[in-house]
Write an enzyme that holds these catalytic residues in place. Sequence first.
Site, PDB file in Angstrom:
ATOM      1  N   ALA A  41       0.834  -1.204   0.000  1.00  0.00           N
ATOM      2  CA  ALA A  41       0.000   0.000   0.000  1.00  0.00           C
ATOM      3  C   ALA A  41       0.877   1.265   0.000  1.00  0.00           C
ATOM      4  O   ALA A  41       1.831   1.336  -0.759  1.00  0.00           O
ATOM      5  CB  ALA A  41      -0.983  -0.037   1.160  1.00  0.00           C
ATOM      6  N   CYS A  42       0.553   2.216   0.865  1.00  0.00           N
ATOM      7  CA  CYS A  42       1.259   3.505   0.819  1.00  0.00           C
ATOM      8  C   CYS A  42       2.742   3.385   1.149  1.00  0.00           C
ATOM      9  O   CYS A  42       3.500   4.328   0.916  1.00  0.00           O
ATOM     10  CB  CYS A  42       0.597   4.499   1.761  1.00  0.00           C
ATOM     11  SG  CYS A  42      -1.015   5.016   1.163  1.00  0.00           S
ATOM     12  N   SER A  43       3.168   2.271   1.720  1.00  0.00           N
ATOM     13  CA  SER A  43       4.592   2.098   2.034  1.00  0.00           C
ATOM     14  C   SER A  43       5.337   1.348   0.942  1.00  0.00           C
ATOM     15  O   SER A  43       6.511   1.004   1.126  1.00  0.00           O
ATOM     16  CB  SER A  43       4.754   1.355   3.367  1.00  0.00           C
ATOM     17  OG  SER A  43       4.164   2.090   4.403  1.00  0.00           O
TER      18      SER A  43
END
Length: 372
Positions: free
Chosen positions: A155-157
């Site tokens: 995801a966002c990482s």
Amino acid sequence: MYRAAITGTGVLTPSEVITNAELVAAFNAYADKYNAAHAAEIEAGDLPAKAHSSVDFIVAASGIEQRHVIDKTGVLDPDRMYPHLRARTDEEPSLMAEIGVDAINTALAQAGISADKVDLVICAASNIERAYPAVAVEIQQLIGAGGFAFDMNVACSSATFGIQTAADMIRTGSVRTAVVVNPEITSAHLEWRDRDCHFIFGDVATATVLQREDDAKGDHFIVRSTRCATVFSNNIRNNAGFMRMARDQMDDRRDMQFMQNGRKVFKEVLPLVSQHMAEHMADEGIVADDLKRLWLHQANKSMNDYIGKKVLGRDPAPGEQPNILQDYANTSSAGSIIAFAQHSGDLKSGDLGIICSFGAGYSVGSVVVQKA
Ligand code: COA
């Protein structure tokens, strides 16, 4: 063991822009149409009416002023509220590959190397266009890279986890030149009809070139160390996938897009990220005053203000913790890389900074870099 360095970055910014005012006008037109179409049920109390969105709320809650998207006409059509993304044939490059290659070309030009030197491509993004073959392998072929390629999703990482993966392979010598590419078509997994989140995301692609430091030709950042951490949470979730597809009798597909409990995310992720960064810095022997810059994940301005203050022990000076979310909105894994690409050119030899991203999982990834 070798040292890894970031030698180039690239950002592909879609040309179409949706301002908050345009977005809110479309959302409110959609809400009015919905309420008119369901007037009887709403009147009877069987269905809640849809409330209007507002520009003031969006800016106050998030700091976002506009977002770039691949297609704005579909998103702003009150009868559609979803981008027109042309389905590609199997013989054409996928959309992710197309925008990813553009960002990679910019990053390779900055590094001063040709694509045939690349022996690892990681396509790291929060939603991948298809299950297989990996989009990264398609990109590897399109740019003419050698070696191997794979997709990953944290995801966002995704970008920082991808950088750690690539840097570790460079350190051990299993690869020499890597590209981590983040084509984030967030407009395709956002529910633009949900007032609580319709303003959050934008589209972009970023790319980061990592090389063995000895190979670096120009300006570069040494990757001093990386750190990744995850803690399971359901507060940011997207159920699209083969198990969910199998439940095709259900007509409610809302959970196959981005879902979040934004308030909980806000409260739970802040301490996680602040502690993660503090521990990473302590293990590196770095104190706040050693840091010239923080390039944080770009989801919410107040979140970034809080983290910056916590990490530095004071309010960040202007430019010390650059935000790009006012122009791009949340671009998932690409956000911290846009900030790094656009706000690192002025750093001097020896200057230290941290790239840090966080999001669903929960996940946190930090990369301590030093200008060579
Ligand atoms: N327009 C106007 N009002 C709105 C609105 C909109 N688009 N969306 C929500 N509101 C209202 C709500 O109805 C609520 O009103 P109430 O208090 O009368 O019930 C009020 O604003 C507060 O809503 P809430 O959802 O609690 O807002 P918030 O201030 O927490 O901001 C987020 C929402 C999502 C911006 C914020 O929680 C956030 O950014 N969280 C972290 C998100 C994150 O990092 N996610 C990671 C994604 S990768």
